[in-house]
Design a protein around this motif. Structure first.
Motif, PDB file in Angstrom:
ATOM      1  N   VAL A 112       0.844  -1.202   0.000  1.00  0.00           N
ATOM      2  CA  VAL A 112       0.000   0.000   0.000  1.00  0.00           C
ATOM      3  C   VAL A 112       0.878   1.251   0.000  1.00  0.00           C
ATOM      4  N   ALA A 113       1.888   1.277   0.852  1.00  0.00           N
ATOM      5  CA  ALA A 113       2.788   2.434   0.913  1.00  0.00           C
ATOM      6  C   ALA A 113       3.507   2.643  -0.422  1.00  0.00           C
ATOM      7  N   ALA A 114       3.907   1.567  -1.073  1.00  0.00           N
ATOM      8  CA  ALA A 114       4.595   1.674  -2.363  1.00  0.00           C
ATOM      9  C   ALA A 114       3.669   2.243  -3.434  1.00  0.00           C
ATOM     10  N   ILE A 115       2.443   1.759  -3.471  1.00  0.00           N
ATOM     11  CA  ILE A 115       1.486   2.263  -4.466  1.00  0.00           C
ATOM     12  C   ILE A 115       1.172   3.729  -4.191  1.00  0.00           C
ATOM     13  N   GLU A 116       1.007   4.084  -2.924  1.00  0.00           N
ATOM     14  CA  GLU A 116       0.757   5.492  -2.573  1.00  0.00           C
ATOM     15  C   GLU A 116       1.894   6.393  -3.041  1.00  0.00           C
ATOM     16  N   SER A 117       3.104   5.898  -3.005  1.00  0.00           N
ATOM     17  CA  SER A 117       4.255   6.715  -3.389  1.00  0.00           C
ATOM     18  C   SER A 117       4.409   6.843  -4.907  1.00  0.00           C
ATOM     19  N   LEU A 118       3.694   6.028  -5.678  1.00  0.00           N
ATOM     20  CA  LEU A 118       3.811   6.076  -7.136  1.00  0.00           C
ATOM     21  C   LEU A 118       3.255   7.369  -7.710  1.00  0.00           C
ATOM     22  N   ASP A 119       2.166   7.878  -7.183  1.00  0.00           N
ATOM     23  CA  ASP A 119       1.561   9.148  -7.566  1.00  0.00           C
ATOM     24  C   ASP A 119       0.924   9.116  -8.951  1.00  0.00           C
ATOM     25  N   ARG A 120       1.721   8.828  -9.986  1.00  0.00           N
ATOM     26  CA  ARG A 120       1.167   8.810 -11.336  1.00  0.00           C
ATOM     27  C   ARG A 120       1.894   7.779 -12.182  1.00  0.00           C
ATOM     28  N   VAL A 121       1.259   7.387 -13.267  1.00  0.00           N
ATOM     29  CA  VAL A 121       1.875   6.452 -14.198  1.00  0.00           C
ATOM     30  C   VAL A 121       2.565   7.240 -15.304  1.00  0.00           C
ATOM     31  N   SER A 122       3.456   6.592 -16.035  1.00  0.00           N
ATOM     32  CA  SER A 122       4.292   7.279 -17.009  1.00  0.00           C
ATOM     33  C   SER A 122       3.551   7.700 -18.272  1.00  0.00           C
ATOM     34  N   GLU A 123       2.403   7.117 -18.525  1.00  0.00           N
ATOM     35  CA  GLU A 123       1.618   7.442 -19.719  1.00  0.00           C
ATOM     36  C   GLU A 123       0.223   7.883 -19.301  1.00  0.00           C
ATOM     37  N   MET A 124      -0.349   8.808 -20.048  1.00  0.00           N
ATOM     38  CA  MET A 124      -1.724   9.206 -19.788  1.00  0.00           C
ATOM     39  C   MET A 124      -2.644   8.081 -20.261  1.00  0.00           C
ATOM     40  N   PRO A 125      -3.686   7.789 -19.485  1.00  0.00           N
ATOM     41  CA  PRO A 125      -4.606   6.730 -19.917  1.00  0.00           C
ATOM     42  C   PRO A 125      -5.407   7.199 -21.132  1.00  0.00           C
ATOM     43  N   PRO A 126      -5.827   6.268 -21.986  1.00  0.00           N
ATOM     44  CA  PRO A 126      -6.632   6.656 -23.143  1.00  0.00           C
ATOM     45  C   PRO A 126      -7.996   7.175 -22.689  1.00  0.00           C
ATOM     46  N   ALA A 127      -8.536   8.099 -23.456  1.00  0.00           N
ATOM     47  CA  ALA A 127      -9.882   8.613 -23.157  1.00  0.00           C
ATOM     48  C   ALA A 127     -10.861   7.442 -23.160  1.00  0.00           C
ATOM     49  N   GLY A 128     -11.751   7.451 -22.208  1.00  0.00           N
ATOM     50  CA  GLY A 128     -12.770   6.409 -22.136  1.00  0.00           C
ATOM     51  C   GLY A 128     -12.310   5.112 -21.496  1.00  0.00           C
ATOM     52  N   LEU A 129     -11.129   5.133 -20.882  1.00  0.00           N
ATOM     53  CA  LEU A 129     -10.634   3.929 -20.223  1.00  0.00           C
ATOM     54  C   LEU A 129     -11.617   3.503 -19.132  1.00  0.00           C
ATOM     55  N   PRO A 130     -12.120   2.269 -19.201  1.00  0.00           N
ATOM     56  CA  PRO A 130     -13.018   1.803 -18.135  1.00  0.00           C
ATOM     57  C   PRO A 130     -12.273   1.792 -16.797  1.00  0.00           C
ATOM     58  N   GLN A 131     -12.935   2.303 -15.774  1.00  0.00           N
ATOM     59  CA  GLN A 131     -12.325   2.383 -14.454  1.00  0.00           C
ATOM     60  C   GLN A 131     -13.172   1.598 -13.464  1.00  0.00           C
ATOM     61  N   PRO A 132     -12.592   0.977 -12.475  1.00  0.00           N
ATOM     62  CA  PRO A 132     -11.166   0.950 -12.185  1.00  0.00           C
ATOM     63  C   PRO A 132     -10.420  -0.027 -13.092  1.00  0.00           C
ATOM     64  N   VAL A 133      -9.110   0.180 -13.177  1.00  0.00           N
ATOM     65  CA  VAL A 133      -8.232  -0.740 -13.876  1.00  0.00           C
ATOM     66  C   VAL A 133      -7.845  -1.821 -12.871  1.00  0.00           C
ATOM     67  N   ARG A 134      -8.020  -3.061 -13.243  1.00  0.00           N
ATOM     68  CA  ARG A 134      -7.716  -4.187 -12.340  1.00  0.00           C
ATOM     69  C   ARG A 134      -6.429  -4.851 -12.816  1.00  0.00           C
ATOM     70  N   LEU A 135      -5.474  -4.966 -11.899  1.00  0.00           N
ATOM     71  CA  LEU A 135      -4.191  -5.587 -12.228  1.00  0.00           C
ATOM     72  C   LEU A 135      -3.849  -6.667 -11.209  1.00  0.00           C
ATOM     73  N   ARG A 136      -3.294  -7.753 -11.698  1.00  0.00           N
ATOM     74  CA  ARG A 136      -2.748  -8.793 -10.815  1.00  0.00           C
ATOM     75  C   ARG A 136      -1.242  -8.678 -10.901  1.00  0.00           C
ATOM     76  N   ILE A 137      -0.595  -8.541  -9.741  1.00  0.00           N
ATOM     77  CA  ILE A 137       0.855  -8.453  -9.662  1.00  0.00           C
ATOM     78  C   ILE A 137       1.351  -9.710  -8.963  1.00  0.00           C
ATOM     79  N   VAL A 138       2.261 -10.423  -9.602  1.00  0.00           N
ATOM     80  CA  VAL A 138       2.789 -11.664  -9.044  1.00  0.00           C
ATOM     81  C   VAL A 138       4.309 -11.550  -8.943  1.00  0.00           C
ATOM     82  N   SER A 139       4.832 -11.816  -7.773  1.00  0.00           N
ATOM     83  CA  SER A 139       6.277 -11.879  -7.572  1.00  0.00           C
ATOM     84  C   SER A 139       6.643 -13.323  -7.288  1.00  0.00           C
ATOM     85  N   ARG A 140       7.520 -13.820  -8.105  1.00  0.00           N
ATOM     86  CA  ARG A 140       7.936 -15.226  -7.942  1.00  0.00           C
ATOM     87  C   ARG A 140       9.374 -15.329  -7.477  1.00  0.00           C
ATOM     88  N   ILE A 141       9.973 -14.210  -7.116  1.00  0.00           N
ATOM     89  CA  ILE A 141      11.358 -14.075  -6.693  1.00  0.00           C
ATOM     90  C   ILE A 141      12.269 -14.551  -7.770  1.00  0.00           C
TER      91      ILE A 141
END
Length: 93
Positions: free
Chosen positions: A64-93
């Protein structure tokens, strides 16, 4: 819009993974987590929700702290992007 949206998701996921990789305590863990992100037209993260827990309260707080510190993404989202964006993040080391 579908092809452009998929490309934007790639940037969004890359930005998030890069941020998580910067943090040693997160980088060293194995986890899977689903997040929902709401993005402003300029790419700022307006809000987010961690949908699934890693099963480790400390790791969840670090994520949560890491995501809060991100602030913004490097690209602007396309107009009409359905929200929320759902992402699965997997770390397998």
């Amino acid at each position: 819009l579908q092809r452009e949206t998929a490309a934007r998701f790639h940037y969004l996921k890359s930005d998030l993974i890069d941020k998580l990789a910067e943090i040693r305590d997160i980088r060293r863990e194995r986890y899977s987590v689903v997040v929902r992100l709401w993005l402003a037209p300029d790419g700022r993260i307006q809000k987010f929700k961690v949908v699934t827990s890693t099963g480790d309260a400390r790791l969840d707080r670090d994520l949560v702290a890491a995501i809060e510190s991100l602030d913004r993404v490097s690209e602007m989202p396309p107009a009409g992007l359905p929200q929320p964006v759902r992402l699965r993040i997997v770390s397998r080391i």
